[in-house]
Design a protein around this motif. Sequence first.
Motif, PDB file in Angstrom:
ATOM      1  N   PRO A 178      -6.772  -5.226   8.650  1.00 39.11           N
ATOM      2  CA  PRO A 178      -5.456  -5.237   8.007  1.00 39.11           C
ATOM      3  C   PRO A 178      -4.607  -4.039   8.455  1.00 39.11           C
ATOM      4  N   LEU A 179      -3.306  -4.138   8.278  1.00 34.14           N
ATOM      5  CA  LEU A 179      -2.407  -3.049   8.685  1.00 34.14           C
ATOM      6  C   LEU A 179      -2.728  -1.752   7.948  1.00 34.14           C
ATOM      7  N   GLU A 180      -3.217  -1.851   6.711  1.00 37.02           N
ATOM      8  CA  GLU A 180      -3.562  -0.656   5.944  1.00 37.02           C
ATOM      9  C   GLU A 180      -4.624   0.166   6.677  1.00 37.02           C
ATOM     10  N   ALA A 181      -5.509  -0.511   7.418  1.00 38.37           N
ATOM     11  CA  ALA A 181      -6.514   0.202   8.211  1.00 38.37           C
ATOM     12  C   ALA A 181      -5.944   0.594   9.578  1.00 38.37           C
ATOM     13  N   GLN A 182      -5.117  -0.283  10.152  1.00 37.47           N
ATOM     14  CA  GLN A 182      -4.574   0.001  11.485  1.00 37.47           C
ATOM     15  C   GLN A 182      -3.758   1.291  11.516  1.00 37.47           C
ATOM     16  N   ILE A 183      -3.033   1.571  10.441  1.00 36.08           N
ATOM     17  CA  ILE A 183      -2.162   2.762  10.478  1.00 36.08           C
ATOM     18  C   ILE A 183      -2.950   4.078  10.398  1.00 36.08           C
ATOM     19  N   ILE A 184      -4.207   4.029   9.927  1.00 35.47           N
ATOM     20  CA  ILE A 184      -4.926   5.279   9.661  1.00 35.47           C
ATOM     21  C   ILE A 184      -5.140   6.111  10.925  1.00 35.47           C
TER      22      ILE A 184
END
Length: 374
Positions: A178-184
């Motif tokens: 998910p994007l929430e993980a991609q941004i990290i």
Amino acid sequence: MLSGYAVQVEQSRGRRFPESRHAYRNDFQRDRDRVVHSRAFRRLEDKTQVFTRRYSDHFRNRLTHTIEVAQITRTVAGALGLNVDLAETLALVHDIGHPPFGHAGEKALDTAMRAHGLFFDHNLHALRIIEDFEQRYAAFRGLNLTFEVREGIIKHSRDYDIVQYPELAEYLLDQRPPLEAQIIDLTDEIGYNTADLDDGYEAHLLTLEQIRAGVPVFEGFFGEVERVYPDVADRLKFNETNKRVLNRLADDLISNTRTRLKQSRTESLADVRTHGSRLAAFSAEVDAERQQIKDFLYDNLYYSPALADEKDDAERIVSDLFAFWMKNPSALPHAYREKAGQESLPRVICDYIAGMTDHYIVDQYEKYCGREGH
Ligand code: MG
């Protein structure tokens, strides 16, 4: 409030061991709080970020770095309409698998493992911590975090191949996280690139002239700051400039990711997961600037002669202790001797060392291998 491509907590695939709902915290908020209350999280306070020996009380350690990444992550996730609770949890847990002594410690631990046909990976180690090593609850081992948090721990910074890592099959390795993980991984870079310039300048290992000459995006903003604040101290000019660099990176990550979502007609979490590549990204222009900062830090800070001695010490301490316990497993603490019955000795020693703080491993080194720096 959440965009269609955000992770909805109500749609979570849940925990390994089902638990009843909390009265006023959702599952991702509870996961965030479980991370904050874990021992491994507290130990980040005494783990190196860049500077092994404390030149100054002002420098980042892995805990304060983590808190800064969480701040940047909340901003970016909120602006993109993502699930801020999930993104914040992933930021707070992102470095929890790091061994003592920063990159040097990680490299030494990996080298020691490779001599036994094994390896060390801090994402996999983080998973072992939250699944097994943390013991806080009577009903299960580990923190019993939701699937989305465990998936993000593994997949935020790289992809894992199902053939090579069959034990990770449950984490949908053929799909994007998910994007929430991609941004990290990107907010992590925004955090440490700007923070390392700051600490390097504070340590007098980097001069203002050197940074201006070596980091074009910094030089660009420095001219603007000098026009607005011609008479303030250099330290404040540096701060004003570095703040603008950080904002530029974060702004670009938000706007470019939005553009990519629009262009790819991404509307749902399923679209994010099945897209051919990760959608969270800097623009080409700002990515080049990011890379210039990183290259500058490698050339002028991370491998600077001033830090060479502590790096050598770190590698020697990790590799000597590893070798000592391989030869003398009876000197391991009882719990680890027991584990050596079920797992290979190198893995048990690796787990033990990886969990240590900088101070604790130095104490162990002095106890078993003579005084540090002898
Ligand atoms: Mg980090």
